[in-house]
Design an enzyme around this catalytic site. Sequence first.
Site, short mmCIF file in Angstrom:
data_model
loop_
_atom_site.label_atom_id
_atom_site.label_comp_id
_atom_site.label_asym_id
_atom_site.label_seq_id
_atom_site.Cartn_x
_atom_site.Cartn_y
_atom_site.Cartn_z
N LEU A 106 0.85 -1.19 0.00
CA LEU A 106 0.00 0.00 0.00
C LEU A 106 0.90 1.25 0.00
O LEU A 106 1.91 1.29 0.70
CB LEU A 106 -0.88 -0.02 1.26
CG LEU A 106 -2.02 0.99 1.29
CD1 LEU A 106 -3.02 0.71 0.18
CD2 LEU A 106 -2.71 0.94 2.65
N HIS B 180 -4.22 -2.86 -12.67
CA HIS B 180 -4.90 -3.92 -11.92
C HIS B 180 -5.43 -4.95 -12.93
O HIS B 180 -6.04 -4.57 -13.93
CB HIS B 180 -6.04 -3.34 -11.09
CG HIS B 180 -6.67 -4.38 -10.21
ND1 HIS B 180 -6.06 -4.80 -9.04
CD2 HIS B 180 -7.79 -5.11 -10.34
CE1 HIS B 180 -6.82 -5.75 -8.49
NE2 HIS B 180 -7.87 -5.94 -9.25
C1 GRF Z 1 0.15 -7.94 -13.40
O1 GRF Z 1 -0.87 -8.82 -13.78
C2 GRF Z 1 -0.42 -6.71 -12.74
O2 GRF Z 1 -1.66 -6.34 -13.23
C3 GRF Z 1 -0.56 -7.16 -11.32
O3 GRF Z 1 0.58 -7.94 -11.08
C4 GRF Z 1 1.00 -8.54 -12.30
C5 GRF Z 1 2.45 -8.23 -12.47
O4 GRF Z 1 3.01 -8.98 -13.51
N1 GRF Z 1 -0.78 -6.05 -10.47
P1 GRF Z 1 4.51 -8.74 -13.94
O5 GRF Z 1 5.38 -8.79 -12.68
O6 GRF Z 1 4.60 -7.40 -14.59
O7 GRF Z 1 4.83 -9.86 -14.86
#
Ligand code: GRF
Length: 189
Positions: free
Chosen positions: A87, A104
């Site tokens: 956070l 997200h």
């Molecule tokens: C992604 O799916 C993002 O949306 C989420 O965490 C994941 C990170 O993936 N918050 P990466 O580490 O960029 O491969």
Amino acid sequence: MKRIAIFASGSGSNAEKISAYFSDRTDVEVSLILTNNPQAGVIARARKLHIPVLVFDRKTFYESERILEILKNNNIDLIVLAGFMMLIPTYLVNGFENKMVNIHPALLPKYGGKGMYGSFVHEAVVAAKEKESGITIHFVNEHYDEGNIIFQTSCEVLPTDTADDVANKIHVLEHAHFPQVIDQLISQA
Ligand code: GRF
């Protein structure tokens, strides 16, 4: 030159795509990658791309304003959270108001909030038999996944899809759209 800092806690595939997208540009660069996780895959990816990495601990993040100082000293214009699991403390939200974005892996406001991260999101989507999921890029405030939405796009979820299948579809969307949305934002920053 506009300067981006990326925060990531995990594999860092988004961090890599964003960095690669801007690597040939003379007007925008990814100047710094920050992580709270000394084991994160993003560290090796950053080194490969010759981008400086800063690993910090929880105490530094929550009990001092050192990270804000570092970002200001590096003249950072935009913070990008790409799979960052902590956070964001008030001092940092205030220091980068409307200059910090998160991605997200679902269509907020559905499947957001505390505990809704990584595979938990996709498992919940599959369990609810959703027909679609997607990605949301939004500004960051002090609550998980609640800042104003900047961009959303969706993909189909088939009845036979597993959470892993959905995760793969989402990653494709993220890699295709996140760098471009950042490009538009940074041009206004
Ligand atoms: C992604 O799916 C993002 O949306 C989420 O965490 C994941 C990170 O993936 N918050 P990466 O580490 O960029 O491969």
